[in-house]
Design an enzyme around this catalytic site. Structure first.
Site, PDB file in Angstrom:
ATOM      1  N   CYS A   3      12.354  17.958  44.743  1.00  0.00           N
ATOM      2  CA  CYS A   3      11.704  18.264  43.460  1.00  0.00           C
ATOM      3  C   CYS A   3      11.195  19.713  43.466  1.00  0.00           C
ATOM      4  O   CYS A   3      11.968  20.634  43.655  1.00  0.00           O
ATOM      5  CB  CYS A   3      10.564  17.300  43.164  1.00  0.00           C
ATOM      6  N   HIS A  25      14.836  11.411  38.943  1.00  0.00           N
ATOM      7  CA  HIS A  25      14.126  12.513  39.581  1.00  0.00           C
ATOM      8  C   HIS A  25      13.184  11.928  40.641  1.00  0.00           C
ATOM      9  O   HIS A  25      12.454  10.988  40.359  1.00  0.00           O
ATOM     10  CB  HIS A  25      13.334  13.293  38.533  1.00  0.00           C
ATOM     11  N   ASP A  58      18.304  12.122  36.363  1.00  0.00           N
ATOM     12  CA  ASP A  58      17.336  13.216  36.516  1.00  0.00           C
ATOM     13  C   ASP A  58      17.493  14.223  35.379  1.00  0.00           C
ATOM     14  O   ASP A  58      18.444  15.006  35.363  1.00  0.00           O
ATOM     15  CB  ASP A  58      17.571  13.894  37.874  1.00  0.00           C
TER      16      ASP A  58
END
Ligand SMILES: *[C@@H]1O[C@H](CO)[C@@H](O)[C@H](O)[C@H]1NC(C)=O
Ligand SMILES: *[C@@H]1O[C@H](CO)[C@@H](O)[C@H](O)[C@H]1NC(C)=O
Ligand SMILES: *[C@@H]1O[C@H](CO)[C@@H](O)[C@H](O)[C@H]1NC(C)=O
Ligand SMILES: *[C@@H]1O[C@H](CO)[C@@H](O)[C@H](O)[C@H]1NC(C)=O
Ligand SMILES: *[C@@H]1O[C@H](CO)[C@@H](O)[C@H](O)[C@H]1NC(C)=O
Length: 286
Positions: A171, A250, A218
């Protein structure tokens, strides 16, 4: 065991978040489960066995806090810098995943990118009522994050004596894997899963080998983004690998719903992807 409850999307939808495109999409952030055992018995050394207590240590070096996890043979000459998501190096998922990478034979250094001020694991589900993501972001500009990473790289190469330094980034941290893979910035190889807020220029500038794990749910790496990033790799003659996991959101490589078998598969696979990538790099196979 759960580290925190799942994100309440309604709560987030009502929050007045103004986020530039490509910033981590908080609708998809949640603290998630800790990993399940991947394999039992004698094979456990090869898997993501992260359903327990972190085994690393935390040290303050040059003013930065580092979570350190050692390979069984104690060899520090090949290190992996672990660049975390917004929940930081105290999140048990991150510590356990760092331990898994160490178990695979790497010395793992995970700096506290947010200097004691990560997004609290329960903030996104309303557990930290005073928490404001906008002011949190303002407290942690790119320049501060890069200072912490630079310090961690020089500690890893200097004090710890590592001669080869790869990085994983999840991330938030994924962007910095790309940025520090540019020539002369200190990383030799990289892996990232669901990187946040990356730019085409950052990918164009990378010099070392890169492996990326994407999830098809995502929103911060859309189909167009993935195609764009792959064409940058291909056109730029980079050494690269990309994968795309179905039903993976995500954050899936660190924090997902492990009772969902497809999500568990994606998380475990992203772990193996990282390990195999660094193993191949060590053997000059890529
Ligand atoms: C540590 O690992 C490196 C890289 O695999 C190797 O070259 C070195 O000999 C190892 N050091 C020791 C003390 O085993
Ligand atoms: C968060 O902080 C920003 C900037 O100070 C402010 O504009 C916003 O209203 C705050 N959000 C909430 C939900 O309090
Ligand atoms: C991802 O897509 C968005 C929207 O088109 C764009 O603004 C952004 O630059 C893209 N990022 C990359 C790395 O392709
Ligand atoms: C691409 O990179 C490889 C080494 O990874 C090199 O052998 C080859 O000549 C490069 N091709 C171009 C067109 O630059
Ligand atoms: C996790 O996945 C299981 C199995 O698909 C599902 O029953 C459960 O509702 C999911 N939990 C959450 C919080 O989404």
């Amino acid at each position: 065991m759960k580290v925190a409850s799942w994100v309440a999307t309604t709560l987030l939808a009502s929050a007045s978040l103004v986020v530039a495109h490509g910033e981590p999409d908080l609708k998809h952030e949640h603290a998630g489960d800790v990993f399940h055992y991947f394999r039992g018995g004698q094979c456990y050394d090869e898997g993501v066995i992260n359903n327990g207590t972190p085994v690393g240590t935390t040290e303050q070096i040059n003013g930065e806090s580092l979570y350190l996890s050692y390979p069984r043979n104690g060899n520090q000459s090949v290190a992996i810098l672990y660049l975390t998501d917004i929940f930081g190096n105290a999140l048990v998922n991150n510590r356990l995943l760092a331990d898994s990478l160490a178990r695979a034979g790497y010395f793992v250094v995970m700096p506290d990118l947010f200097r004691g001020d990560p997004v609290p694991a329960d903030a996104l589900s309303g557990g930290s009522p005073g928490f404001n993501i906008t002011t949190w972001r303002a407290r942690h500009p790119q320049s501060q994050i890069e200072e912490v990473i630079q310090s961690a790289i020089s500690t890893t190469r200097g004090q710890f004596g590592a001669s080869r330094v790869g990085a994983v980034g999840y991330c938030f941290g994924g962007k910095y894997v790309a940025r520090f893979l540019a020539p002369g910035r200190g990383l030799d190889a990289g892996f990232t899963a669901h990187p946040s807020a990356t730019t085409a220029d950052e990918w164009r500038a990378i010099a070392g080998p890169i492996s990326v794990a994407f999830g098809d749910l995502d929103n911060s790496n859309t189909a167009d983004n993935r195609t764009n990033i792959e064409s940058i790799f291909q056109g730029g003659n980079k050494t690269y690998q990309t994968t795309l996991y179905a039903n993976a959101e995500h954050g899936f490589a660190v924090r997902t719903n492990l009772t969902d078998r497809k999500k568990a598969f994606a998380q475990e696979s992203a772990y193996f992807q990282a390990v195999r990538w660094f193993d191949a790099w060590m053997k000059d196979q890529i």
